[in-house]
Design a protein around this motif. Structure first.
Motif, PDB file in Angstrom:
ATOM      1  N   ARG A  89     -17.000  -4.637  -6.818  1.00 33.39           N
ATOM      2  CA  ARG A  89     -18.285  -4.964  -7.361  1.00 33.39           C
ATOM      3  C   ARG A  89     -18.420  -5.121  -8.773  1.00 33.39           C
ATOM      4  N   ASP A  90     -19.133  -5.854  -9.561  1.00 32.31           N
ATOM      5  CA  ASP A  90     -18.943  -6.064 -11.205  1.00 32.31           C
ATOM      6  C   ASP A  90     -17.390  -6.026 -11.406  1.00 32.31           C
ATOM      7  N   PHE A  91     -16.600  -6.681 -10.795  1.00 28.81           N
ATOM      8  CA  PHE A  91     -15.209  -6.750 -11.066  1.00 28.81           C
ATOM      9  C   PHE A  91     -14.430  -5.413 -10.950  1.00 28.81           C
ATOM     10  N   ARG A  92     -15.144  -4.276 -10.390  1.00 31.19           N
ATOM     11  CA  ARG A  92     -14.468  -3.112 -10.379  1.00 31.19           C
ATOM     12  C   ARG A  92     -14.164  -3.069  -8.791  1.00 31.19           C
ATOM     13  N   ILE A  93     -12.908  -2.418  -8.350  1.00 28.70           N
ATOM     14  CA  ILE A  93     -12.341  -2.247  -7.055  1.00 28.70           C
ATOM     15  C   ILE A  93     -12.733  -0.973  -6.577  1.00 28.70           C
ATOM     16  N   MET A  94     -13.743  -0.956  -5.583  1.00 27.99           N
ATOM     17  CA  MET A  94     -14.473   0.627  -5.180  1.00 27.99           C
ATOM     18  C   MET A  94     -13.363   0.990  -4.372  1.00 27.99           C
ATOM     19  N   THR A  95     -12.987   2.266  -4.126  1.00 32.43           N
ATOM     20  CA  THR A  95     -12.082   2.781  -2.857  1.00 32.43           C
ATOM     21  C   THR A  95     -12.883   4.033  -2.274  1.00 32.43           C
ATOM     22  N   VAL A 130       0.814  -1.339   0.010  1.00 29.90           N
ATOM     23  CA  VAL A 130       0.034   0.034   0.078  1.00 29.90           C
ATOM     24  C   VAL A 130       0.766   1.130  -0.049  1.00 29.90           C
ATOM     25  N   VAL A 131       0.675   2.272  -0.866  1.00 22.60           N
ATOM     26  CA  VAL A 131       1.314   3.268  -0.964  1.00 22.60           C
ATOM     27  C   VAL A 131       0.072   4.471  -0.704  1.00 22.60           C
ATOM     28  N   THR A 132       0.749   5.448   0.275  1.00 21.45           N
ATOM     29  CA  THR A 132      -0.185   6.432   0.635  1.00 21.45           C
ATOM     30  C   THR A 132       0.623   7.640   0.607  1.00 21.45           C
ATOM     31  N   SER A 133       0.204   8.899   0.344  1.00 22.53           N
ATOM     32  CA  SER A 133       1.007  10.036   0.562  1.00 22.53           C
ATOM     33  C   SER A 133       0.925  10.546   1.868  1.00 22.53           C
ATOM     34  N   LEU A 134       1.957  11.268   2.281  1.00 25.18           N
ATOM     35  CA  LEU A 134       1.952  11.489   3.741  1.00 25.18           C
ATOM     36  C   LEU A 134       0.629  12.467   4.102  1.00 25.18           C
ATOM     37  N   ASP A 135       0.194  13.471   3.142  1.00 23.94           N
ATOM     38  CA  ASP A 135      -1.029  14.179   3.277  1.00 23.94           C
ATOM     39  C   ASP A 135      -2.169  13.401   3.016  1.00 23.94           C
ATOM     40  N   GLY A 136      -2.315  12.230   2.954  1.00 24.72           N
ATOM     41  CA  GLY A 136      -3.423  11.233   2.851  1.00 24.72           C
ATOM     42  C   GLY A 136      -4.126  11.410   1.626  1.00 24.72           C
ATOM     43  N   GLY A 137      -3.480  12.172   0.552  1.00 26.96           N
ATOM     44  CA  GLY A 137      -4.326  12.459  -0.641  1.00 26.96           C
ATOM     45  C   GLY A 137      -4.294  11.583  -1.934  1.00 26.96           C
ATOM     46  N   PHE A 138      -3.315  10.595  -1.555  1.00 28.40           N
ATOM     47  CA  PHE A 138      -3.169   9.369  -2.453  1.00 28.40           C
ATOM     48  C   PHE A 138      -3.079   8.121  -1.772  1.00 28.40           C
ATOM     49  N   PHE A 139      -3.700   7.156  -2.546  1.00 30.71           N
ATOM     50  CA  PHE A 139      -3.560   5.647  -2.101  1.00 30.71           C
ATOM     51  C   PHE A 139      -3.697   4.977  -3.070  1.00 30.71           C
ATOM     52  N   GLN A 140      -2.801   3.709  -3.122  1.00 30.42           N
ATOM     53  CA  GLN A 140      -2.726   2.694  -4.072  1.00 30.42           C
ATOM     54  C   GLN A 140      -2.549   1.543  -3.286  1.00 30.42           C
ATOM     55  N   HIS A 141      -3.390   0.485  -3.330  1.00 30.27           N
ATOM     56  CA  HIS A 141      -3.334  -0.966  -2.808  1.00 30.27           C
ATOM     57  C   HIS A 141      -2.892  -1.755  -3.919  1.00 30.27           C
ATOM     58  N   THR A 142      -1.702  -2.253  -4.054  1.00 26.45           N
ATOM     59  CA  THR A 142      -1.124  -3.070  -5.173  1.00 26.45           C
ATOM     60  C   THR A 142      -0.666  -4.501  -4.652  1.00 26.45           C
ATOM     61  N   HIS A 143      -0.504  -5.343  -5.628  1.00 28.03           N
ATOM     62  CA  HIS A 143       0.164  -6.831  -5.228  1.00 28.03           C
ATOM     63  C   HIS A 143       1.194  -6.976  -6.089  1.00 28.03           C
ATOM     64  N   PRO A 144       2.426  -6.975  -5.538  1.00 27.53           N
ATOM     65  CA  PRO A 144       3.544  -6.900  -6.441  1.00 27.53           C
ATOM     66  C   PRO A 144       4.015  -8.071  -6.975  1.00 27.53           C
ATOM     67  N   ARG A 145       4.609  -8.165  -7.777  1.00 28.29           N
ATOM     68  CA  ARG A 145       5.166  -9.514  -8.883  1.00 28.29           C
ATOM     69  C   ARG A 145       6.399  -9.715  -7.951  1.00 28.29           C
ATOM     70  N   ARG A 146       6.431 -11.150  -8.128  1.00 21.10           N
ATOM     71  CA  ARG A 146       7.728 -11.886  -7.730  1.00 21.10           C
ATOM     72  C   ARG A 146       8.798 -11.862  -8.671  1.00 21.10           C
ATOM     73  N   THR A 147       9.761 -11.142  -8.700  1.00 23.45           N
ATOM     74  CA  THR A 147      10.696 -11.090  -9.792  1.00 23.45           C
ATOM     75  C   THR A 147      11.856 -12.054  -9.626  1.00 23.45           C
TER      76      THR A 147
END
Lengths: 135, 450
Positions: free
Chosen positions: B433-439, B273-290
């Motif tokens: 919902r409907d294969f769309r990830i809601m945040t 999970v990447v968030t900006s310090l001010d809370g304005g950005f959020f991204q929940h990802t699942h990294p690849r195993r390289t």
């Protein structure tokens, strides 16, 4: 008839006990493990899967089983459960594709990951096999 | 006065035995043990969420039923789906078996994309997923249910009982009543042994499935050593608006070697999970195993600012762990901060530090899909980034054993959590919902206890 039944029951019980004893009796037969990397295949034979000094035979082929000229084989073992790693042992070449190592690879009874580092015509790759080690 | 006692006839007893035999013979067919292992769901198989080529994919490796045999792999694509070719290659690390295939995601069409590979042997495998110039190698095992000693005894007992019963019936028909009686008693004894084993079978140990890893003996304590991480970006100083790759190298704290024993935890090897310090950005990802112990994920068009990274993962036979880091994009100037507020549909009990608070979010009409093993996820972070929480939905559970393609009626998501200290918290609530990830982002102020 009761005596006969009793005799049969006793005989069956003795047979079951003997079978259990044979199966569960501690023994250290040579143990063989196989593993593959993208280009190599290795068969590892331990003279006895127990802690302490062991002899390890390693047979290396190409992944498809074809004979290849292997330059070097190095062994090291990791016990992930408690975080132990043992010093690397360089195996001696005893025949084309066949190597032998002697040393203390497994410090205690546990499941160890034995890393076989193979250097050959396709470069260096690691085959990892999981080895249950007894006392 | 004499009382006439009516003894059942030998054939009558034998026919009753036959009924018992048939009933007992069918009993083991109910509730047969299935293969299981840490990190894999028995009915679904392995689930690996992957953020690859800008798509949120869940790679589902279904349980094998025969080896050698087909290996079914389903890709569940979440919106937004581009036109994308995904190459798959399953490679055994136990035998020489290798199989490959590919499929094409169709633009704007989320859902399940099936592929069929081949398993040559049981044991450990790696599935390489390659798409859009990115690749991930996912570890899994091909397992087949093993046979327990008690199963052999039960089936052999039933088989012997069957033979004895037929013999007893023949003896009764000859007629040889004495022999039939002896054979009937022997049938009963065999049934008794087999039946007793079957009754006790629920408490008897299940055998390890074929292809399972050796099970280590308990050594006192639990879990494996802690992991630590080197986390960095490529390039080292990302420019605002440009893509960057975030790399995570996990190292075992006891051996110094790469941590390469991650198991799927909530349907992913790692949640980043990447968030900006001010809370304005959020991204929940699942990294690849390289590579062994190496994870990577591509982050797209990050605005200027300072960012916090939190990576959740689980090692084999261990609990989950969290590693964190920070990085800056551009000058690190912040984007506008998120002000405290509640989006429509979000309600909560009083927010007092150290006391459980329940947050409820009305998701509105329409069914929800399970995502990452749960119906809902809530991420929380305090203002400075010292606290990171991942809370799961506590409402009525979705039916077990269903994958992400199944939608179930859920009207509201409920989360209960204690905010550890007073102050400002940022929250992000996620569901599918409907294969769309809601945040759903929000921010709250938590009061100090009186």
């Amino acid at each position: 008839m009761n005596r006969r039944v009793l005799f049969v029951e006793l005989a069956l019980g003795a047979l079951a006990t003997a079978g259990y004893a044979v199966v569960s009796w501690p023994h250290h037969e040579p143990a063989r493990f196989t593993g593959t990397s993208p280009r190599y295949a290795a068969t590892v034979t331990l003279d006895r899967p127990s802690s302490g000094v062991v002899d390890v035979d390693v047979a290396v082929t190409a992944r498809n089983g074809a004979a290849i000229a292997v330059e070097a084989v190095r062994l090291s073992a990791t016990m992930p459960q408690m975080g132990h790693v043992t010093p690397e042992i360089v195996a001696d070449r005893v025949a084309p594709g066949r190597f032998r190592a002697h040393g203390e690879l497994f410090a205690m009874a546990a499941v160890w990951q034995l890393a076989v580092q193979i250097t050959g015509p396709a470069g260096t790759e690691v085959v990892t096999v999981e080895v249950p080690i007894g006392r | 006065m004499q009382v006439a006692v009516r003894h059942p006839s030998v054939p009558g007893v034998l026919f009753r035995l036959l009924a018992v035999f048939l009933a007992a013979a069918l009993a083991p067919l109910v509730g047969a043990a299935a293969a299981s292992a840490h990190g894999v769901s028995v009915p679904i198989g392995y689930e690996f969420a992957q953020t690859i080529a800008g798509v949120e994919l869940t790679v589902v490796i279904r349980p094998s039923t025969a080896v050698p045999g087909p290996l079914r792999v389903d890709l569940v694509a979440h919106q937004t789906v581009p036109d994308l070719v995904v190459d798959l290659a399953a490679r055994s690390t136990t035998c020489a078996g290798t199989a490959s295939g590919s499929l094409r995601l169709r633009v704007g069409q989320p859902g399940s994309y099936p592929a069929q590979l081949w398993a040559s042997c049981t044991g450990s495998y790696e599935l390489e997923v390659r798409a859009g110039g990115e690749a991930s190698t996912l570890p899994f095992r091909v397992l087949l249910p093993g046979t327990a000693g008690w199963q052999v005894v039960a089936y052999a007992g039933m088989g012997v009982a069957g033979l004895l019963l037929v013999s007893a019936l023949l003896a009764a028909a000859l007629p040889r009543p004495a022999l039939a009686a002896v054979l009937g008693v022997a049938t009963l004894a065999a049934l008794l042994v087999a039946g007793t084993v079957m009754v006790l079978s629920a408490d008897l140990p299940s055998p390890p499935p074929a292809g399972a890893a050796p099970v280590p003996a308990p050594l006192g304590g639990s879990g494996r050593p802690y992991a630590q991480a080197f986390i960095g970006t490529d390039p080292a100083h990302p420019a605002p608006g440009a893509d960057a790759t975030l790399r995570v190298d996990l190292i075992d704290g006891a051996t110094g070697e790469p941590v390469d024993d991650l198991v799927p935890h909530h349907a992913a090897l790692a949640h980043l999970v990447v968030t900006s310090l001010d809370g304005g950005f959020f991204q929940h990802t699942h990294p690849r195993r390289t590579g062994p112990g190496r994870l990577a994920v591509r982050l797209r068009a990050l605005p200027s600012g300072e960012y916090l990274v939190a990576v959740e993962f689980t090692r084999t036979d261990s609990g989950s762990q969290l590693v964190t880091a920070r990085f800056a994009v551009g000058s690190g100037a912040p984007v506008p901060p998120v002000e405290p507020g509640r989006p429509a549909g979000l309600s909560m009990t009083p927010l007092v530090a150290g006391r459980p608070t329940t947050l409820e979010f009305a998701t509105g009409p329409g069914n929800l899909q399970r995502w990452l093993g749960m119906t809902g996820h809530l991420f929380l972070r305090d203002r400075d980034g010292g606290f990171f929480g991942h809370v799961h939905e506590t409402g009525p559970l979705a039916p077990g054993g269903v994958d992400e393609t199944v939608a179930v009626p859920v009207a509201a998501l409920r989360f209960t959590v204690s905010f550890p200290r007073p102050g400002r918290y940022f929250g992000w609530l996620q569901y599918a919902r409907d294969f769309r990830i809601m945040t759903v982002p929000f921010a709250v102020d938590v009061a100090a206890p009186r």
